[in-house]
Design an enzyme around this catalytic site. Structure first.
Site, mmCIF file in Angstrom:
data_model
loop_
_atom_site.group_PDB
_atom_site.id
_atom_site.type_symbol
_atom_site.label_atom_id
_atom_site.label_comp_id
_atom_site.label_asym_id
_atom_site.label_seq_id
_atom_site.Cartn_x
_atom_site.Cartn_y
_atom_site.Cartn_z
ATOM 1 N N ASN A 11 0.959 -1.200 -0.087
ATOM 2 C CA ASN A 11 0.125 -0.122 0.036
ATOM 3 C C ASN A 11 0.853 1.193 -0.111
ATOM 4 O O ASN A 11 1.391 1.557 0.968
ATOM 5 C CB ASN A 11 -1.014 0.036 1.319
ATOM 6 C CG ASN A 11 -1.845 1.259 1.413
ATOM 7 O OD1 ASN A 11 -1.707 2.254 0.333
ATOM 8 N ND2 ASN A 11 -2.371 1.421 2.589
ATOM 9 N N LYS A 13 0.172 4.346 -0.237
ATOM 10 C CA LYS A 13 -0.450 5.446 0.206
ATOM 11 C C LYS A 13 -0.292 6.623 -0.621
ATOM 12 O O LYS A 13 -0.261 6.250 -1.833
ATOM 13 C CB LYS A 13 -0.060 5.655 1.727
ATOM 14 C CG LYS A 13 -0.251 4.589 2.744
ATOM 15 C CD LYS A 13 0.157 4.609 4.173
ATOM 16 C CE LYS A 13 -0.228 3.177 4.825
ATOM 17 N NZ LYS A 13 0.097 3.503 6.250
ATOM 18 N N HIS A 103 -9.518 1.564 5.083
ATOM 19 C CA HIS A 103 -8.121 1.563 5.820
ATOM 20 C C HIS A 103 -8.314 2.481 7.047
ATOM 21 O O HIS A 103 -9.122 3.634 6.678
ATOM 22 C CB HIS A 103 -7.037 2.125 4.693
ATOM 23 C CG HIS A 103 -5.846 1.995 5.259
ATOM 24 N ND1 HIS A 103 -5.202 3.130 6.332
ATOM 25 C CD2 HIS A 103 -4.815 1.125 5.208
ATOM 26 C CE1 HIS A 103 -4.174 2.579 6.505
ATOM 27 N NE2 HIS A 103 -3.688 1.654 5.923
ATOM 28 N N GLU A 105 -6.738 5.087 7.792
ATOM 29 C CA GLU A 105 -6.339 6.284 7.422
ATOM 30 C C GLU A 105 -7.779 6.951 7.059
ATOM 31 O O GLU A 105 -7.893 8.284 7.183
ATOM 32 C CB GLU A 105 -4.992 6.528 6.557
ATOM 33 C CG GLU A 105 -3.883 6.416 7.555
ATOM 34 C CD GLU A 105 -2.772 5.646 6.696
ATOM 35 O OE1 GLU A 105 -2.849 5.810 5.471
ATOM 36 O OE2 GLU A 105 -1.933 5.154 7.475
ATOM 37 N N GLU A 173 -5.521 -4.705 10.660
ATOM 38 C CA GLU A 173 -4.323 -3.686 10.961
ATOM 39 C C GLU A 173 -4.541 -2.828 12.137
ATOM 40 O O GLU A 173 -5.230 -2.108 12.245
ATOM 41 C CB GLU A 173 -4.119 -2.760 9.775
ATOM 42 C CG GLU A 173 -3.745 -3.480 8.063
ATOM 43 C CD GLU A 173 -3.230 -2.196 7.404
ATOM 44 O OE1 GLU A 173 -2.067 -2.215 6.903
ATOM 45 O OE2 GLU A 173 -4.014 -1.235 7.259
ATOM 46 N N GLY A 179 2.783 2.388 11.034
ATOM 47 C CA GLY A 179 3.741 3.294 10.954
ATOM 48 C C GLY A 179 4.454 3.620 12.121
ATOM 49 O O GLY A 179 5.323 4.549 12.344
ATOM 50 N N SER A 219 3.878 -2.123 10.324
ATOM 51 C CA SER A 219 5.142 -2.406 10.693
ATOM 52 C C SER A 219 5.881 -3.645 10.148
ATOM 53 O O SER A 219 6.794 -4.202 10.806
ATOM 54 C CB SER A 219 5.443 -2.027 12.169
ATOM 55 O OG SER A 219 5.067 -0.534 12.513
HETATM 56 P P1 13P Z 1 2.965 0.212 7.888
HETATM 57 O O1 13P Z 1 3.663 -0.785 7.180
HETATM 58 O O2 13P Z 1 3.912 1.826 7.447
HETATM 59 O O3 13P Z 1 3.084 0.185 9.116
HETATM 60 O O4 13P Z 1 1.724 0.657 7.286
HETATM 61 C C1 13P Z 1 0.934 -0.521 7.323
HETATM 62 C C2 13P Z 1 -0.413 -0.122 6.655
HETATM 63 O O5 13P Z 1 -1.105 0.842 6.842
HETATM 64 C C3 13P Z 1 -0.478 -0.638 5.184
HETATM 65 O O6 13P Z 1 -1.935 -0.300 4.911
#
Ligand code: 13P
Length: 261
Positions: A11, A13, A103, A105, A173, A179, A219
């Site tokens: 992903n 983003k 997601h 976010e 997740e 992150g 992560s």
């Molecule tokens: P990270 O791998 O940066 O923690 O992000 C995970 C994520 O949100 C994938 O959709």
């Protein structure tokens, strides 16, 4: 019990314009080729921003790279007066196989709720796209309710409204792991993924539960992917930050070389 083909999904983003996207996908392909790793036992998918998808599609198809690709969101509507939205119909025309839905976010920054996420999931299925339904608890939820309650509730809300034989992917997740550099432990991921699989069995069917891939995200790195993939109910990973480094992502894709049963 079916064997589920692992899925490693990147992903991106809101990173990479379409020019960088093309160079980046080429780099992953070369890195895997140099390592003599053909992505057959593992399915690899990238999720670029909307504006990159056409370029990524052209590269993947013209060079027969064998990667899947998808979008990071879609509209719950098919067409009409919805300024800024992107229809699942358009994504299907670009040969997207997947679309990420819900997601954290988007749940947080765009106030998406279970009702909207359900409508988007239905839109994806209407257009032959496989929804990658994201669920997960915040650290507050974790303190108050434990790890499974919130993701289980989020998934149940969507599954109540879709056909029993729907092809879906679920991504667990934990919001606190995204992150942060602090991944869940493989045992934590396994517990929640097993609970999510039970929800699929109850809400859809045992057969669908057996065939559905459930990913862990938060992560994930080349150093921890193998430990997640040893868990019985973890069928892959949704990778954020580490999917933006071609060598690191290629290492994650090659996890079967590091998994010791
Ligand atoms: P990270 O791998 O940066 O923690 O992000 C995970 C994520 O949100 C994938 O959709």
């Amino acid at each position: 019990m079916l064997t589920r083909r692992p899925l490693i999904a990147g992903n991106w983003k809101m990173n990479f314009d379409h020019l960088r996207a093309v160079a980046f996908v080429q780099k992953i392909a070369w890195t895997l080729k140099d390592a003599k790793f053909a992505p057959t036992e593992v399915e690899v998918s990238v999720f670029p921003p909307f504006t990159d998808i056409r370029s990524v599609q052209t590269l993947i198809e013209s060079d027969s790279l064998g990667f899947a690709f998808g979008a990071q969101d879609l509209s719950p509507f098919d067409d009409g007066a919805h300024t800024g939205d992107v229809s699942g119909e358009f994504l299907a025309k670009l040969n997207c196989r997947y679309v990420i839905i819900g997601h954290s976010e988007r749940r947080q920054n765009h106030h998406e709720d279970d009702e909207l996420i359900t409508a988007k999931t239905k839109a994806a299925l209407r257009h032959g796209l496989v929804p990658v339904i994201c669920v997960g608890e915040t650290s507050d939820d974790l303190d108050k309710f434990g790890a499974s309650a919130v993701p289980v509730g989020q998934l149940r809300a969507v599954l109540a409204e879709i056909p029993a034989d729907s092809e879906i992917v679920v991504a667990y997740e934990p919001v606190w792991a995204i992150g942060s550099g602090q991944a869940a432990t493989p045992a934590q991921a396994q517990d929640v993924c097993a609970a999510l699989r039970s929800v699929i069995a109850e809400s859809l069917s045992p057969e669908t539960a057996d065939s559905t891939r459930i990913l862990y995200g938060g992560s994930v790195k080349s150093g921890n992917i193998a430990s997640f993939m040893r868990e019985k109910d973890v069928d892959g990973a949704l990778v954020g930050g580490a999917s933006l480094d071609a060598e690191e992502f290629a290492k994650i894709v090659q996890f079967p070389r590091h998994v010791i049963a």
